[in-house]
Write a protein that holds these residues in place. Structure first.
Motif, PDB file in Angstrom:
ATOM      1  N   TRP B 261       0.833  -1.207   0.000  1.00  0.00           N
ATOM      2  CA  TRP B 261       0.000   0.000   0.000  1.00  0.00           C
ATOM      3  C   TRP B 261       0.864   1.252   0.000  1.00  0.00           C
ATOM      4  CZ3 TRP B 261      -4.619   1.329  -1.231  1.00  0.00           C
ATOM      5  CH2 TRP B 261      -5.205   2.480  -0.717  1.00  0.00           C
ATOM      6  N   ILE B 264       2.230   1.846  -3.416  1.00  0.00           N
ATOM      7  CA  ILE B 264       1.192   2.411  -4.280  1.00  0.00           C
ATOM      8  C   ILE B 264       1.001   3.887  -3.963  1.00  0.00           C
ATOM      9  CG2 ILE B 264      -1.246   2.289  -4.865  1.00  0.00           C
ATOM     10  CD1 ILE B 264      -1.127  -0.676  -4.298  1.00  0.00           C
ATOM     11  N   ALA B 268       1.383   6.868  -6.448  1.00  0.00           N
ATOM     12  CA  ALA B 268       0.244   7.764  -6.644  1.00  0.00           C
ATOM     13  C   ALA B 268       0.680   9.212  -6.488  1.00  0.00           C
ATOM     14  CB  ALA B 268      -0.863   7.435  -5.643  1.00  0.00           C
ATOM     15  N   THR B 314     -19.526   2.263   8.476  1.00  0.00           N
ATOM     16  CA  THR B 314     -19.805   1.723   7.151  1.00  0.00           C
ATOM     17  C   THR B 314     -19.225   2.587   6.045  1.00  0.00           C
ATOM     18  OG1 THR B 314     -21.942   2.760   7.338  1.00  0.00           O
ATOM     19  CG2 THR B 314     -21.872   0.376   7.622  1.00  0.00           C
ATOM     20  N   ILE B 315     -19.085   3.889   6.288  1.00  0.00           N
ATOM     21  CA  ILE B 315     -18.550   4.689   5.191  1.00  0.00           C
ATOM     22  C   ILE B 315     -17.020   4.723   5.194  1.00  0.00           C
ATOM     23  CG2 ILE B 315     -20.577   6.198   5.027  1.00  0.00           C
ATOM     24  CD1 ILE B 315     -18.436   8.373   5.998  1.00  0.00           C
ATOM     25  N   PRO B 317     -14.800   2.539   4.390  1.00  0.00           N
ATOM     26  CA  PRO B 317     -14.171   2.054   3.156  1.00  0.00           C
ATOM     27  C   PRO B 317     -14.271   3.048   2.013  1.00  0.00           C
ATOM     28  CG  PRO B 317     -15.606   0.376   4.062  1.00  0.00           C
ATOM     29  CD  PRO B 317     -15.847   1.609   4.843  1.00  0.00           C
ATOM     30  N   LEU B 318     -15.181   3.996   2.120  1.00  0.00           N
ATOM     31  CA  LEU B 318     -15.292   4.970   1.035  1.00  0.00           C
ATOM     32  C   LEU B 318     -14.039   5.823   0.926  1.00  0.00           C
ATOM     33  CD1 LEU B 318     -18.966   6.169   0.974  1.00  0.00           C
ATOM     34  CD2 LEU B 318     -17.761   4.603  -0.522  1.00  0.00           C
ATOM     35  N   GLU B 320     -11.052   4.609   0.844  1.00  0.00           N
ATOM     36  CA  GLU B 320     -10.298   3.930  -0.196  1.00  0.00           C
ATOM     37  C   GLU B 320     -10.862   4.246  -1.569  1.00  0.00           C
ATOM     38  OE1 GLU B 320      -9.318  -0.285  -0.033  1.00  0.00           O
ATOM     39  OE2 GLU B 320      -9.393  -0.115   2.141  1.00  0.00           O
ATOM     40  N   PHE B 321     -12.197   4.253  -1.621  1.00  0.00           N
ATOM     41  CA  PHE B 321     -12.852   4.520  -2.900  1.00  0.00           C
ATOM     42  C   PHE B 321     -12.436   5.886  -3.435  1.00  0.00           C
ATOM     43  CE2 PHE B 321     -16.446   6.367  -5.195  1.00  0.00           C
ATOM     44  CZ  PHE B 321     -16.533   5.456  -6.229  1.00  0.00           C
ATOM     45  N   PHE B 323      -9.843   7.642  -2.698  1.00  0.00           N
ATOM     46  CA  PHE B 323      -8.419   7.624  -3.038  1.00  0.00           C
ATOM     47  C   PHE B 323      -8.204   7.021  -4.425  1.00  0.00           C
ATOM     48  CE2 PHE B 323      -4.274   5.476  -2.800  1.00  0.00           C
ATOM     49  CZ  PHE B 323      -3.478   6.565  -2.507  1.00  0.00           C
ATOM     50  N   GLY B 324      -8.848   5.873  -4.645  1.00  0.00           N
ATOM     51  CA  GLY B 324      -8.734   5.232  -5.957  1.00  0.00           C
ATOM     52  C   GLY B 324      -9.287   6.120  -7.050  1.00  0.00           C
ATOM     53  N   LEU B 325     -10.418   6.757  -6.745  1.00  0.00           N
ATOM     54  CA  LEU B 325     -11.053   7.627  -7.733  1.00  0.00           C
ATOM     55  C   LEU B 325     -10.131   8.789  -8.099  1.00  0.00           C
ATOM     56  CD1 LEU B 325     -13.810   7.943  -9.162  1.00  0.00           C
ATOM     57  CD2 LEU B 325     -14.364   9.627  -7.432  1.00  0.00           C
ATOM     58  N   ILE B 327      -6.889   8.823  -8.091  1.00  0.00           N
ATOM     59  CA  ILE B 327      -5.843   8.322  -8.990  1.00  0.00           C
ATOM     60  C   ILE B 327      -6.395   8.177 -10.397  1.00  0.00           C
ATOM     61  CG2 ILE B 327      -4.319   6.390  -9.493  1.00  0.00           C
ATOM     62  CD1 ILE B 327      -4.186   5.809  -6.564  1.00  0.00           C
ATOM     63  N   VAL B 328      -7.566   7.528 -10.495  1.00  0.00           N
ATOM     64  CA  VAL B 328      -8.138   7.251 -11.811  1.00  0.00           C
ATOM     65  C   VAL B 328      -8.410   8.546 -12.563  1.00  0.00           C
ATOM     66  CG1 VAL B 328     -10.201   6.388 -12.945  1.00  0.00           C
ATOM     67  CG2 VAL B 328      -9.095   5.017 -11.203  1.00  0.00           C
TER      68      VAL B 328
END
Lengths: 292, 356
Positions: B261, B264, B268, B314-315, B317-318, B320-321, B323-325, B327-328
């Motif tokens: 991680w 990455i 990033a 519950t949110i 993990p978002l 990570e989402f 973060f990935g977004l 990068i994308v």
């Protein structure tokens, strides 16, 4: 002897799972030369989609299976269209970073929806398939998944060998510009290969899920195990992926059984480095000859 | 004193020295001085400890990101193992400090040197491998180093790690955030200065030649393998140096943070900041660290607001989402990174109102 046989059987069944997981990866690499670092997440997406449809929505198994296939197929199209296509012709690092980012996104989403716990499918495979080989016993689940896996391998073998789309895909993999000049719709082939890779990944994810239970972290970790497998077999060879998977699986179980359990996790990567130094294109990979 | 020169009017370089100059005009020199003044005289005295903590993290990761940019952005060799190299540096510094009693000014550069040696070992595959094969080899290196960090218990303390207490520099206690801020940013300024100048030397130009076309570079007489290894060594030195600072700053280290991680994360940073661009790596480090902090602040905020604690879990993990977004989106829409955005903004200001 009994221990040895048990390890052998365990290794082959683990290796079979690895080969199955590596299939989708090889397919993407073969047709579009994209090194997909989100492969583990693709496995997880398929497995969880099947879980959601079969266990939560309580649809019959065959229907949920078909729906999972359709769903992942569409998802593959969408991902290719919106994320991969803008990057055709870009540097390797950009494409790799994109797949990494996609993987992180998918993982976050899956964790958000399903949480980090281990889920189980409801049992639907026929019982009583367990094989008794005298000394070692192979559980029913493994036999059933083995059969499913073999069926899929044959199906995809036929698809690539005889269907027109399969032939297009092979031609693009072989020589992109030649295929283009002969009238193959290369962009459609890229899209199709991602869609099919999503399906294959979903299948592997479901099989993995049946045997080990479905967990986001575990499935995405398997995505990294794919690398030793495909490097050993050759990045663009489906047969190589199958053989490589079984070799890596055997290597892992035997190292775990005879040397040390902690070394087990790392031995594939040590082998990976050795292979890269000795024979970088793997056992069956296509040797690229570079010219200036 | 000569007259300061502020306005570039066209490109009238008459020699290679002018072409290679870091500052085209004195405007850059003056703004750099102002920046340094802000960095060392103003900021540490007006910010809260929490902001200082974030700034320190940025400084540490920026050093590592600059090193990685030298490798990926300038030499074109991709490494997915820099998280582990960072860890090697952290462990070396910690071991030297606790077991042999090295002072900080010796153990951190030593950490860099040891990491450089490790980097050379894992850079050896670059003799035969390129592109994605090299990437996979460094990925394997990442896992192998992680394994060694956990398993070599007599040296690394296994999963429990090592703790360093009482960092002192020339008998001054630098345990506090503010004192450490000075240490980190002096190192940061030094390392940036080295990197900026390195890419102008024959070594830097050889790196760029290898990145652009390694065969052509070889044909022009650059021993590419030696230079690739050199690039791995320099880049790992940066990672190890940053790791050493990290070890002293965090005061206790475990193998956990130095996983894939982190690798990455570092990549990033330079992708978002801008490949082949030293200031870009700093922008990227700022962006990623601030994004991470904002996301975790957001989750914490939700956690504290009354009965939404369940929702906050519950949110989580978002994060990570998002973060990935990030990068994308950067890869698709601004592949040259924040450095390019910054350049556009600057030239807009310079050319306004006639920006044709």
């Amino acid at each position: 002897m009994e221990f040895f046989l048990q390890l052998l059987v365990n290794g082959i069944s683990l290796g079979f799972l690895y080969s199955l997981s590596a299939l989708g990866f090889v397919m993407i690499f073969k047709s579009s030369s994209v090194l997909n670092l989100a492969h583990g997440e693709l496995l997880a997406i398929g497995a969880f989609l099947f879980l959601a449809i079969s266990t939560w929505a309580q649809l019959p198994i065959w229907l949920s299976f078909a729906l999972t296939l359709v769903g992942t197929f569409l998802l593959g199209f969408i991902v290719e269209r919106f994320f991969l296509r803008p990057l055709i012709g870009e540097d390797l690092i950009q494409v790799i970073m994109l797949t990494l980012g996609l993987g992180i996104m998918f993982k976050g989403l899956l964790l958000f929806v399903f949480g980090g716990d281990i889920h189980e499918y409801r049992t639907f495979l026929p019982e009583g398939l367990s094989l008794d080989l005298g000394i070692v016993r192979i559980p029913s689940v493994n036999v059933a998944t083995f059969i499913i896996g073999i069926l899929f391998l044959i199906l995809f073998g036929f698809f690539f060998k005889y269907s027109s789309q399969g032939i297009y895909m092979r031609s693009v993999a072989d020589n992109q510009s030649a295929a283009l000049s002969l009238g193959v719709h290369v962009r459609r082939v890229f899209a199709l290969s991602w869609a099919i890779a999503f399906i294959v990944a979903a299948m592997s994810g479901i099989v993995l899920g049946i045997i080990n239970g479905i967990n986001v972290h575990e499935l995405s970790a398997i995505g990294l195990k794919v690398f030793p497998v495909v490097i050993l077999g050759g990045l663009d060879s489906i047969g190589g992926a199958i053989l490589g998977g079984i070799i890596i699986g055997l290597l892992e179980t035997f190292t775990g059984g005879y040397i040390s359990t902690s070394l087990r996790e790392i031995i594939p990567y040590i082998v990976l480095i050795i292979i890269l130094m000795v024979k970088p294109y793997g056992l069956f990979g296509l040797v690229e000859i570079e010219r200036v | 004193m000569r007259k300061l020169q502020f306005r570039p009017c066209g490109n009238f370089n008459e020699s290679y020295e002018e072409e290679l100059a870091i500052f085209e005009t004195d405007f850059g020199r003056v703004s750099m001085l102002i920046g340094l003044l802000l960095l060392f005289v103003v900021i540490p005295f007006i910010t809260s400890p929490y902001t200082l903590y974030i700034l320190n993290s940025i400084g540490i990761y920026a050093i590592a990101a600059i090193g990685l940019n030298l490798l990926i952005g300038y030499t074109g060799q991709i490494s997915l193992g820099h998280g582990a190299f960072f860890g090697v540096g952290a462990y070396t510094a910690a071991i030297l400090a606790t077991k042999t009693g090295f002072p900080i000014w010796l153990s951190i550069p030593a950490a860099g040197i040891v990491t450089a040696a490790v980097g050379i070992i894992f850079g050896l595959p670059s003799a035969r491998l390129k592109h994605l094969y090299l990437l996979i080899a460094t990925l394997a290196g990442q896992f192998i180093i992680e394994y060694v960090l956990v398993q070599w218990e007599s040296l690394t303390g296994g999963a429990e790690g090592i703790s360093i207490i009482g960092a002192t520099f020339l008998k001054i206690d630098i345990g506090s955030d503010r004192a450490f801020y000075f240490l980190i940013f002096i190192c940061f300024a030094l390392m940036t200065w080295i990197a900026v100048n390195l890419v102008r030397t024959r070594y830097g130009r050889a790196f760029i030649a290898i990145r652009d076309n390694d065969r052509a570079a070889e044909g022009m007489g650059i021993p590419i393998f030696r230079y690739k290894l050199l690039s791995f060594a320099i880049s790992s030195f940066y990672a190890g140096f940053a790791g050493g600072l990290y070890a002293y700053y965090m005061m206790s280290i475990t193998p956990e943070p130095f996983n894939l991680w982190l690798s990455i994360w570092l990549i990033a940073m330079i992708i978002i900041g801008g490949l082949g661009n030293i200031p870009g790596s700093v922008f990227g480090a700022i962006f990623i660290v601030v994004l991470e902090e904002l996301l975790s602040l957001g989750t914490q905020y939700l956690m504290n607001v009354g009965d939404s604690a369940g929702a906050a879990i519950t949110i989580a993990p978002l994060r990570e989402f998002v973060f990935g977004l990030a990068i994308v989106l950067f890869v698709i829409f601004e592949p040259k990174g924040l450095a390019e955005v910054w350049r556009v903004i600057r030239s807009n200001f310079r050319l306004w109102p006639f920006s044709y």
